[in-house]
Design a protein around this motif. Structure first.
Motif, PDB file in Angstrom:
ATOM      1  N   GLU A 175       0.844  -1.198   0.000  1.00  0.00           N
ATOM      2  CA  GLU A 175       0.000   0.000   0.000  1.00  0.00           C
ATOM      3  C   GLU A 175       0.879   1.248   0.000  1.00  0.00           C
ATOM      4  N   TYR A 176       0.485   2.225  -0.796  1.00  0.00           N
ATOM      5  CA  TYR A 176       1.195   3.496  -0.897  1.00  0.00           C
ATOM      6  C   TYR A 176       0.211   4.617  -0.603  1.00  0.00           C
ATOM      7  N   VAL A 177       0.643   5.601   0.196  1.00  0.00           N
ATOM      8  CA  VAL A 177      -0.204   6.734   0.554  1.00  0.00           C
ATOM      9  C   VAL A 177       0.659   7.985   0.583  1.00  0.00           C
ATOM     10  N   ALA A 178       0.094   9.127   0.195  1.00  0.00           N
ATOM     11  CA  ALA A 178       0.767  10.416   0.342  1.00  0.00           C
ATOM     12  C   ALA A 178      -0.171  11.373   1.059  1.00  0.00           C
ATOM     13  N   ARG A 179       0.399  12.212   1.915  1.00  0.00           N
ATOM     14  CA  ARG A 179      -0.368  13.251   2.609  1.00  0.00           C
ATOM     15  C   ARG A 179       0.350  14.577   2.407  1.00  0.00           C
ATOM     16  N   CYS A 180      -0.383  15.594   2.053  1.00  0.00           N
ATOM     17  CA  CYS A 180       0.179  16.919   1.843  1.00  0.00           C
ATOM     18  C   CYS A 180       0.497  17.537   3.201  1.00  0.00           C
ATOM     19  N   VAL A 181       1.755  17.897   3.406  1.00  0.00           N
ATOM     20  CA  VAL A 181       2.187  18.512   4.662  1.00  0.00           C
ATOM     21  C   VAL A 181       2.631  19.955   4.434  1.00  0.00           C
ATOM     22  N   SER A 182       2.251  20.530   3.308  1.00  0.00           N
ATOM     23  CA  SER A 182       2.559  21.933   3.032  1.00  0.00           C
ATOM     24  C   SER A 182       1.762  22.820   3.965  1.00  0.00           C
ATOM     25  N   GLY A 183       2.332  23.949   4.289  1.00  0.00           N
ATOM     26  CA  GLY A 183       1.652  24.920   5.147  1.00  0.00           C
ATOM     27  C   GLY A 183       2.622  25.469   6.174  1.00  0.00           C
ATOM     28  N   ASP A 184       2.479  26.741   6.486  1.00  0.00           N
ATOM     29  CA  ASP A 184       3.383  27.374   7.440  1.00  0.00           C
ATOM     30  C   ASP A 184       3.032  27.020   8.884  1.00  0.00           C
ATOM     31  N   MET A 211      -0.356  13.376  -6.291  1.00  0.00           N
ATOM     32  CA  MET A 211       0.499  14.467  -5.814  1.00  0.00           C
ATOM     33  C   MET A 211       0.646  15.548  -6.889  1.00  0.00           C
ATOM     34  N   THR A 212       0.838  15.139  -8.134  1.00  0.00           N
ATOM     35  CA  THR A 212       0.979  16.081  -9.240  1.00  0.00           C
ATOM     36  C   THR A 212      -0.286  16.919  -9.394  1.00  0.00           C
ATOM     37  N   ASN A 213      -1.434  16.254  -9.368  1.00  0.00           N
ATOM     38  CA  ASN A 213      -2.703  16.974  -9.497  1.00  0.00           C
ATOM     39  C   ASN A 213      -2.947  17.911  -8.316  1.00  0.00           C
ATOM     40  N   GLU A 241      -0.634  22.033   8.549  1.00  0.00           N
ATOM     41  CA  GLU A 241      -0.515  21.231   7.326  1.00  0.00           C
ATOM     42  C   GLU A 241      -1.828  21.228   6.553  1.00  0.00           C
ATOM     43  N   CYS A 242      -1.715  21.111   5.238  1.00  0.00           N
ATOM     44  CA  CYS A 242      -2.908  20.982   4.393  1.00  0.00           C
ATOM     45  C   CYS A 242      -3.694  19.740   4.797  1.00  0.00           C
ATOM     46  N   GLY A 243      -3.002  18.591   4.909  1.00  0.00           N
ATOM     47  CA  GLY A 243      -3.638  17.356   5.371  1.00  0.00           C
ATOM     48  C   GLY A 243      -4.368  16.552   4.322  1.00  0.00           C
ATOM     49  N   ALA A 244      -4.422  17.030   3.071  1.00  0.00           N
ATOM     50  CA  ALA A 244      -5.095  16.260   2.024  1.00  0.00           C
ATOM     51  C   ALA A 244      -4.342  14.941   1.810  1.00  0.00           C
ATOM     52  N   GLU A 245      -5.075  13.850   1.579  1.00  0.00           N
ATOM     53  CA  GLU A 245      -4.450  12.536   1.394  1.00  0.00           C
ATOM     54  C   GLU A 245      -4.872  11.890   0.086  1.00  0.00           C
ATOM     55  N   SER A 246      -3.964  11.086  -0.442  1.00  0.00           N
ATOM     56  CA  SER A 246      -4.221  10.370  -1.690  1.00  0.00           C
ATOM     57  C   SER A 246      -5.153   9.188  -1.496  1.00  0.00           C
ATOM     58  N   GLY A 247      -5.203   8.668  -0.278  1.00  0.00           N
ATOM     59  CA  GLY A 247      -5.896   7.404  -0.055  1.00  0.00           C
ATOM     60  C   GLY A 247      -4.935   6.267  -0.371  1.00  0.00           C
ATOM     61  N   SER A 248      -5.247   5.085   0.056  1.00  0.00           N
ATOM     62  CA  SER A 248      -4.374   3.937  -0.148  1.00  0.00           C
ATOM     63  C   SER A 248      -4.427   3.464  -1.602  1.00  0.00           C
ATOM     64  N   LYS A 249      -3.258   3.309  -2.205  1.00  0.00           N
ATOM     65  CA  LYS A 249      -3.150   2.838  -3.597  1.00  0.00           C
ATOM     66  C   LYS A 249      -2.212   1.643  -3.647  1.00  0.00           C
ATOM     67  N   ASP A 306      -0.366   1.025  -6.374  1.00  0.00           N
ATOM     68  CA  ASP A 306       0.691   1.379  -7.324  1.00  0.00           C
ATOM     69  C   ASP A 306       1.242   2.756  -6.957  1.00  0.00           C
ATOM     70  N   PRO A 307       2.569   2.880  -6.769  1.00  0.00           N
ATOM     71  CA  PRO A 307       3.123   4.184  -6.415  1.00  0.00           C
ATOM     72  C   PRO A 307       2.886   5.245  -7.489  1.00  0.00           C
ATOM     73  N   ALA A 308       2.726   4.836  -8.730  1.00  0.00           N
ATOM     74  CA  ALA A 308       2.459   5.789  -9.814  1.00  0.00           C
ATOM     75  C   ALA A 308       1.124   6.507  -9.592  1.00  0.00           C
ATOM     76  N   ASP A 309       0.143   5.805  -9.012  1.00  0.00           N
ATOM     77  CA  ASP A 309      -1.152   6.435  -8.722  1.00  0.00           C
ATOM     78  C   ASP A 309      -1.005   7.520  -7.661  1.00  0.00           C
TER      79      ASP A 309
END
Length: 112
Positions: A22-31, A52-54, A34-42, A44-47
């Motif tokens: 399982e691969y997951v990303a969470r946005c930690v941008s912010g002064d 993240m790109t979007n 954190e933004c906190g938006a998550e990709s959800g469990s995928k 495939d790392p390409a997903d």
């Protein structure tokens, strides 16, 4: 105190090929927060990279925390089929070292 004599078996830890990682990303941008938006469990790392790109395209956020998880199995060496991992407390042998939790294989019972 009860003591046991166990035969050491060199198990190998390997990725379980019957389960998807399982691969997951969470946005930690912010002064300050954190933004906190998550990709959800995928599976495939390409997903995750596509998500993240979007997200970066839409928000301008550039920092993410990526997480990888998988399942692991202990694999016995060849010739040790039928055994199972059993915990041990002390191994008694002329050259043995006391180990708190050695990996051992239970001896097979003779069949007629």
């Amino acid at each position: 105190m009860t003591r046991s004599v166990m035969r050491f078996v060199p198990y190998t830890i390997a990725q379980d090929q019957t389960a998807w990682p399982e691969y997951v990303a969470r946005c930690v941008s912010g002064d300050e927060k954190e933004c906190g938006a998550e990709s959800g469990s995928k599976s495939d790392p390409a997903d995750v990279e596509k998500w993240m790109t979007n997200h970066t395209r839409g928000t301008g956020h550039l920092r993410y925390r990526r997480t990888f998880a998988d399942y692991a199995v202990f694999e016995p060496p060849e010739g040790a089929e039928g055994g199972r991992v059993i915990p041990g407390e002390v191994v008694e042998h002329a050259r043995a070292i006391e180990v708190s939790h050695p990996l051992a294989i239970e001896p097979r019972k003779a069949t007629a």
